[in-house]
Design a protein around this motif. Structure first.
Motif, PDB file in Angstrom:
ATOM      1  N   GLU A 162      -1.561  42.488  -5.033  1.00 47.74           N
ATOM      2  CA  GLU A 162      -0.109  42.131  -3.476  1.00 47.74           C
ATOM      3  C   GLU A 162      -1.699  42.510  -2.622  1.00 47.74           C
ATOM      4  O   GLU A 162      -1.656  41.243  -1.843  1.00 47.74           O
ATOM      5  CB  GLU A 162       1.076  42.608  -2.936  1.00 47.74           C
ATOM      6  CG  GLU A 162       2.228  42.940  -4.131  1.00 47.74           C
ATOM      7  CD  GLU A 162       3.466  42.992  -3.493  1.00 47.74           C
ATOM      8  OE1 GLU A 162       3.019  44.169  -2.773  1.00 47.74           O
ATOM      9  OE2 GLU A 162       4.450  43.208  -4.138  1.00 47.74           O
ATOM     10  N   GLN A 163      -2.122  43.671  -2.253  1.00 44.54           N
ATOM     11  CA  GLN A 163      -3.197  43.124  -1.714  1.00 44.54           C
ATOM     12  C   GLN A 163      -4.588  42.865  -2.040  1.00 44.54           C
ATOM     13  O   GLN A 163      -5.375  41.992  -0.699  1.00 44.54           O
ATOM     14  CB  GLN A 163      -4.093  45.302  -1.722  1.00 44.54           C
ATOM     15  CG  GLN A 163      -2.707  45.849  -1.089  1.00 44.54           C
ATOM     16  CD  GLN A 163      -2.968  47.271  -1.842  1.00 44.54           C
ATOM     17  OE1 GLN A 163      -4.192  48.147  -2.039  1.00 44.54           O
ATOM     18  NE2 GLN A 163      -2.675  48.560  -1.177  1.00 44.54           N
ATOM     19  N   LEU A 164      -4.730  42.529  -3.082  1.00 43.09           N
ATOM     20  CA  LEU A 164      -5.576  41.366  -3.397  1.00 43.09           C
ATOM     21  C   LEU A 164      -5.554  40.223  -2.891  1.00 43.09           C
ATOM     22  O   LEU A 164      -5.775  39.502  -2.384  1.00 43.09           O
ATOM     23  CB  LEU A 164      -5.665  41.802  -5.258  1.00 43.09           C
ATOM     24  CG  LEU A 164      -7.633  41.139  -5.726  1.00 43.09           C
ATOM     25  CD1 LEU A 164      -8.533  41.573  -5.018  1.00 43.09           C
ATOM     26  CD2 LEU A 164      -7.170  40.561  -7.471  1.00 43.09           C
ATOM     27  N   LEU A 165      -3.789  39.809  -3.341  1.00 44.20           N
ATOM     28  CA  LEU A 165      -3.400  38.373  -2.612  1.00 44.20           C
ATOM     29  C   LEU A 165      -3.853  37.968  -1.077  1.00 44.20           C
ATOM     30  O   LEU A 165      -4.502  36.987  -0.636  1.00 44.20           O
ATOM     31  CB  LEU A 165      -2.271  38.602  -3.393  1.00 44.20           C
ATOM     32  CG  LEU A 165      -1.517  36.868  -2.995  1.00 44.20           C
ATOM     33  CD1 LEU A 165      -2.131  35.765  -3.800  1.00 44.20           C
ATOM     34  CD2 LEU A 165      -0.020  36.459  -3.610  1.00 44.20           C
ATOM     35  N   GLU A 166      -3.668  38.959  -0.320  1.00 41.86           N
ATOM     36  CA  GLU A 166      -3.728  39.171   0.803  1.00 41.86           C
ATOM     37  C   GLU A 166      -4.838  39.129   1.347  1.00 41.86           C
ATOM     38  O   GLU A 166      -5.299  38.298   1.864  1.00 41.86           O
ATOM     39  CB  GLU A 166      -2.824  40.429   1.588  1.00 41.86           C
ATOM     40  CG  GLU A 166      -1.349  40.259   1.245  1.00 41.86           C
ATOM     41  CD  GLU A 166      -1.058  39.340   2.234  1.00 41.86           C
ATOM     42  OE1 GLU A 166      -1.224  38.509   2.928  1.00 41.86           O
ATOM     43  OE2 GLU A 166       0.317  38.357   1.159  1.00 41.86           O
ATOM     44  N   LYS A 167      -5.671  40.006   0.182  1.00 44.27           N
ATOM     45  CA  LYS A 167      -7.750  39.791   0.693  1.00 44.27           C
ATOM     46  C   LYS A 167      -7.705  38.356   0.668  1.00 44.27           C
ATOM     47  O   LYS A 167      -8.438  36.978   2.064  1.00 44.27           O
ATOM     48  CB  LYS A 167      -8.654  40.146   0.165  1.00 44.27           C
ATOM     49  CG  LYS A 167      -8.070  42.206   0.483  1.00 44.27           C
ATOM     50  CD  LYS A 167      -8.465  42.599   0.077  1.00 44.27           C
ATOM     51  CE  LYS A 167      -8.448  44.110   0.197  1.00 44.27           C
ATOM     52  NZ  LYS A 167      -9.416  45.130  -1.168  1.00 44.27           N
ATOM     53  N   ARG A 168      -7.514  37.690  -0.791  1.00 40.75           N
ATOM     54  CA  ARG A 168      -7.501  36.201  -0.420  1.00 40.75           C
ATOM     55  C   ARG A 168      -7.079  35.002  -0.022  1.00 40.75           C
ATOM     56  O   ARG A 168      -7.545  34.424   0.963  1.00 40.75           O
ATOM     57  CB  ARG A 168      -7.354  35.796  -2.073  1.00 40.75           C
ATOM     58  CG  ARG A 168      -8.067  36.682  -3.316  1.00 40.75           C
ATOM     59  CD  ARG A 168      -7.685  36.116  -4.749  1.00 40.75           C
ATOM     60  NE  ARG A 168      -8.459  37.114  -5.914  1.00 40.75           N
ATOM     61  CZ  ARG A 168      -8.067  36.821  -6.844  1.00 40.75           C
ATOM     62  NH1 ARG A 168      -7.289  35.874  -7.124  1.00 40.75           N
ATOM     63  NH2 ARG A 168      -8.901  37.761  -8.035  1.00 40.75           N
ATOM     64  N   LYS A 169      -6.349  35.224   0.612  1.00 43.78           N
ATOM     65  CA  LYS A 169      -5.522  34.546   1.530  1.00 43.78           C
ATOM     66  C   LYS A 169      -5.828  34.210   2.950  1.00 43.78           C
ATOM     67  O   LYS A 169      -6.638  33.414   3.604  1.00 43.78           O
ATOM     68  CB  LYS A 169      -3.670  34.935   1.912  1.00 43.78           C
ATOM     69  CG  LYS A 169      -2.823  35.333   0.559  1.00 43.78           C
ATOM     70  CD  LYS A 169      -1.290  35.098   0.694  1.00 43.78           C
ATOM     71  CE  LYS A 169      -0.545  33.973  -0.050  1.00 43.78           C
ATOM     72  NZ  LYS A 169       0.719  34.649  -0.174  1.00 43.78           N
ATOM     73  N   ALA A 170      -6.482  35.775   3.323  1.00 45.49           N
ATOM     74  CA  ALA A 170      -7.288  35.953   4.438  1.00 45.49           C
ATOM     75  C   ALA A 170      -8.380  34.836   4.446  1.00 45.49           C
ATOM     76  O   ALA A 170      -9.060  34.628   5.574  1.00 45.49           O
ATOM     77  CB  ALA A 170      -7.308  37.714   4.941  1.00 45.49           C
ATOM     78  N   SER A 171      -9.102  35.484   3.144  1.00 45.86           N
ATOM     79  CA  SER A 171     -10.505  34.589   3.105  1.00 45.86           C
ATOM     80  C   SER A 171     -10.296  33.488   2.604  1.00 45.86           C
ATOM     81  O   SER A 171     -11.266  32.726   3.868  1.00 45.86           O
ATOM     82  CB  SER A 171     -10.656  35.114   2.013  1.00 45.86           C
ATOM     83  OG  SER A 171     -11.293  34.209   1.091  1.00 45.86           O
ATOM     84  N   TRP A 172      -9.420  32.045   2.636  1.00 42.25           N
ATOM     85  CA  TRP A 172      -8.765  31.193   2.597  1.00 42.25           C
ATOM     86  C   TRP A 172      -8.810  31.040   4.163  1.00 42.25           C
ATOM     87  O   TRP A 172      -9.049  29.765   4.688  1.00 42.25           O
ATOM     88  CB  TRP A 172      -7.774  30.815   1.525  1.00 42.25           C
ATOM     89  CG  TRP A 172      -8.119  31.308   0.210  1.00 42.25           C
ATOM     90  CD1 TRP A 172      -9.534  31.095  -0.585  1.00 42.25           C
ATOM     91  CD2 TRP A 172      -7.474  31.312  -1.127  1.00 42.25           C
ATOM     92  NE1 TRP A 172      -8.953  31.256  -1.743  1.00 42.25           N
ATOM     93  CE2 TRP A 172      -7.956  31.140  -2.158  1.00 42.25           C
ATOM     94  CE3 TRP A 172      -5.551  31.171  -0.940  1.00 42.25           C
ATOM     95  CZ2 TRP A 172      -6.846  31.765  -3.369  1.00 42.25           C
ATOM     96  CZ3 TRP A 172      -5.134  32.037  -1.960  1.00 42.25           C
ATOM     97  CH2 TRP A 172      -5.873  32.041  -2.470  1.00 42.25           C
ATOM     98  N   LYS A 173      -7.794  31.438   4.927  1.00 40.18           N
ATOM     99  CA  LYS A 173      -7.578  31.525   6.398  1.00 40.18           C
ATOM    100  C   LYS A 173      -8.548  31.371   7.092  1.00 40.18           C
ATOM    101  O   LYS A 173      -9.297  30.037   7.647  1.00 40.18           O
ATOM    102  CB  LYS A 173      -6.722  32.175   6.928  1.00 40.18           C
ATOM    103  CG  LYS A 173      -5.101  31.634   6.209  1.00 40.18           C
ATOM    104  CD  LYS A 173      -4.781  32.742   7.121  1.00 40.18           C
ATOM    105  CE  LYS A 173      -3.021  32.554   6.664  1.00 40.18           C
ATOM    106  NZ  LYS A 173      -1.818  33.524   7.510  1.00 40.18           N
TER     107      LYS A 173
END
Length: 179
Positions: A162-173
């Motif tokens: 979940e933390q990894l996914l949040e980081k990826r979402k933040a980087s995509w944004k």
């Protein structure tokens, strides 16, 4: 009474036939197989299933015999009993049990030694393999410890994903904002 082996999670219906029947389902790509016995699908998934099985085993001698027969057929090497216990009970179903029980109000655990399905039935099922009450007790303790470890690991890696996914979402944004 119908005994059914299936590799998927769909509910199976028992026939009105008195004879025991085994049916293997080839549907699904999972390697694990489950068995349906007297209205129970093994491995048991929830603590409520353990409670229902305990009541059924105490109330009906036929269910008790079928359960003992099923458990005794699952052990090939008695030195690895905790693994065989996990084939009958999932980690999630063993979550609220300890051999002696725990009265901690925050994390209460029920005493396995008070349940026939954990003690008497398993001893009867594995008596031909030379399993003693002390060996069974040690194996049940080890099985519950392993179940807790597996659940703890699963929770840890779930949080990590979940933390990894949040980081990826933040980087995509941030990449979208730069474009």
């Amino acid at each position: 009474m119908m005994i059914e082996i299936c590799s998927d999670e769909t509910t199976r219906h028992a026939s009105d036939d008195d004879q025991s029947k085994a049916t293997v389902s080839t549907g699904g790509n999972t390697a694990t197989r489950s068995l349906r016995l007297a209205g129970f699908t093994f491995p048991l998934k929830r603590a409520e299933d353990i409670e229902r099985l305990e009541k059924a085993v105490r109330a009906d001698s036929f269910v008790r015999k079928e359960y003992i027969r099923y458990v005794s057929s699952r052990v090939a090497d008695h030195r690895n009993i905790p693994t065989h216990i996990r084939r009958v009970f999932s980690d999630r179903s063993l979550e609220n049990y300890a051999y002696h029980g725990v009265s901690n109000p925050q994390y209460p655990r029920k005493a396995m030694k008070d349940y026939d399905i954990f003690t008497k039935c398993l001893l009867v099922a594995w008596e031909e393999d030379g399993i003693t009450a002390d060996e069974l007790r040690a194996s049940l303790i080890k099985a519950t410890q392993k179940a807790k470890q597996h659940l703890s690991s699963a929770r840890y890696y779930q949080r990590y994903r979940e933390q990894l996914l949040e980081k990826r979402k933040a980087s995509w944004k941030s990449k979208k904002l730069l474009e």
